[in-house]
Design a protein around this motif. Structure first.
Motif, short mmCIF file in Angstrom:
data_model
loop_
_atom_site.label_atom_id
_atom_site.label_comp_id
_atom_site.label_asym_id
_atom_site.label_seq_id
_atom_site.Cartn_x
_atom_site.Cartn_y
_atom_site.Cartn_z
N GLU A 77 3.46 -5.35 12.85
CA GLU A 77 3.88 -4.42 11.80
C GLU A 77 4.77 -5.14 10.77
OE1 GLU A 77 6.35 -0.23 11.31
OE2 GLU A 77 5.64 -0.82 13.29
N THR A 78 5.69 -5.94 11.24
CA THR A 78 6.58 -6.69 10.35
C THR A 78 5.80 -7.74 9.56
OG1 THR A 78 8.44 -6.34 11.85
CG2 THR A 78 8.64 -8.16 10.28
N VAL A 79 4.92 -8.46 10.21
CA VAL A 79 4.14 -9.50 9.54
C VAL A 79 3.22 -8.90 8.49
CG1 VAL A 79 2.38 -11.30 9.90
CG2 VAL A 79 4.33 -11.14 11.47
N GLU A 80 2.57 -7.78 8.82
CA GLU A 80 1.71 -7.11 7.84
C GLU A 80 2.52 -6.65 6.63
OE1 GLU A 80 -0.40 -3.91 9.75
OE2 GLU A 80 -1.99 -5.25 10.45
N GLU A 81 3.70 -6.10 6.89
CA GLU A 81 4.54 -5.62 5.79
C GLU A 81 4.91 -6.78 4.85
OE1 GLU A 81 8.90 -3.57 5.08
OE2 GLU A 81 7.93 -3.33 7.03
N HIS A 82 5.30 -7.90 5.42
CA HIS A 82 5.65 -9.05 4.57
C HIS A 82 4.42 -9.59 3.83
CE1 HIS A 82 9.81 -9.18 5.49
NE2 HIS A 82 9.65 -9.46 6.77
N GLY A 83 3.29 -9.64 4.49
CA GLY A 83 2.07 -10.07 3.82
C GLY A 83 1.75 -9.16 2.65
N HIS A 84 1.91 -7.87 2.85
CA HIS A 84 1.66 -6.89 1.79
C HIS A 84 2.62 -7.10 0.62
CE1 HIS A 84 0.55 -3.12 -0.07
NE2 HIS A 84 1.80 -2.70 -0.02
N HIS A 85 3.89 -7.35 0.92
CA HIS A 85 4.87 -7.58 -0.15
C HIS A 85 4.56 -8.86 -0.91
CE1 HIS A 85 8.08 -4.90 1.95
NE2 HIS A 85 7.14 -4.20 1.36
N ILE A 86 4.15 -9.89 -0.22
CA ILE A 86 3.79 -11.14 -0.91
C ILE A 86 2.58 -10.90 -1.81
CG2 ILE A 86 2.84 -13.45 -0.53
CD1 ILE A 86 4.92 -13.73 1.73
N GLU A 87 1.66 -10.09 -1.33
CA GLU A 87 0.50 -9.73 -2.15
C GLU A 87 0.96 -9.07 -3.45
OE1 GLU A 87 -3.83 -8.33 -0.79
OE2 GLU A 87 -2.23 -6.93 -0.27
N HIS A 88 1.99 -8.24 -3.37
CA HIS A 88 2.53 -7.60 -4.58
C HIS A 88 3.16 -8.61 -5.53
CE1 HIS A 88 1.80 -3.35 -4.16
NE2 HIS A 88 2.09 -3.44 -2.87
N TYR A 89 3.85 -9.61 -5.00
CA TYR A 89 4.41 -10.65 -5.85
C TYR A 89 3.32 -11.37 -6.65
CZ TYR A 89 9.28 -10.74 -4.19
OH TYR A 89 10.59 -10.44 -3.93
N LEU A 90 2.13 -11.42 -6.10
CA LEU A 90 1.03 -12.15 -6.74
C LEU A 90 0.24 -11.32 -7.76
CD1 LEU A 90 -0.18 -14.10 -3.61
CD2 LEU A 90 0.97 -15.05 -5.62
N GLU A 91 0.58 -10.05 -7.93
CA GLU A 91 -0.11 -9.22 -8.90
C GLU A 91 0.15 -9.72 -10.31
OE1 GLU A 91 -2.27 -6.86 -8.31
OE2 GLU A 91 -1.99 -6.88 -6.15
N ASP A 92 -0.72 -9.36 -11.23
CA ASP A 92 -0.61 -9.82 -12.62
C ASP A 92 0.51 -9.15 -13.38
OD1 ASP A 92 -2.70 -11.60 -12.33
OD2 ASP A 92 -4.20 -10.14 -12.97
N ASP A 93 0.88 -7.93 -13.00
CA ASP A 93 1.90 -7.19 -13.75
C ASP A 93 3.27 -7.80 -13.49
OD1 ASP A 93 3.12 -5.28 -15.29
OD2 ASP A 93 3.13 -3.76 -13.71
#
Length: 179
Positions: free
Chosen positions: A157-173
């Motif tokens: 759960e923790t690893v998925e959450e961090h992966g998801h947040h890193i994915e957000h850092y990589l967004e174009d906006d």
């Protein structure tokens, strides 16, 4: 200096725990899986720490602090994994070279990259670690080790959450403008 001449327990040997009562053949499979996850977690931890140290630019502080939190969570998860491997009668894997050798993930090389490339590399490794954790959660369940299953679920759960947040850092906006 230690006077001990022989190892108390060889790495790879699993001694059945009288308290936990998981048969040795099952415990061996579980300890092997846990050591794989321990290795993967520490390889990811060291890559995250590298990026924590090297991040630069307009978004430096937020990313630097966040990656520090990610590293702390990974280290805490690794500790849970190692302690469970020991509780099951095994010897937790240790040592940087051993982690890389046993991990199902490959770290980026030793060069410094821009933060977008670094985070892309982290995201890829997060996905690999997530897949390994899921596989080992299923293994623990199938072997009747519900404690290991639950501990790995919490880490997942923790690893998925961090992966998801890193994915957000990589967004174009972004508010940062480049000229």
């Amino acid at each position: 200096m230690s006077t001990q001449k022989h190892a108390r327990q060889q790495y790879g040997d699993v001694h059945e725990s009288e308290a936990i009562r998981i048969p040795e053949e099952k415990a061996e499979q579980l300890v092997d899986a846990l050591n794989t996850d321990l290795a993967a977690t520490y390889v990811l931890y060291h890559q995250i720490k590298k990026h924590h140290w090297l991040v630069e630019g307009a978004e430096f502080l937020g990313i630097h602090e966040y990656l520090g939190e990610v590293a702390a969570d990974l280290e805490a998860g690794a500790d849970v994994i190692a302690e469970r491997a020991q509780a099951l009668g095994g010897v937790p894997l240790s040592g940087g070279a051993n982690f890389e050798e046993h991990a199902p993930v490959t770290p980026e090389d030793t060069d410094a990259y821009d933060i977008r490339t670094s985070l892309e590399n982290d995201l890829e490794m997060f996905g690999d670690v997530i897949e390994s954790l899921r596989e080992h959660i299923q293994l623990a369940n199938s072997l009747g080790d519900y404690t290991t299953e639950e501990q790995l679920r919490e880490i997942l759960e923790t690893v998925e959450e961090h992966g998801h947040h890193i994915e957000h850092y990589l967004e174009d906006d972004t508010l940062v403008q480049f000229e």
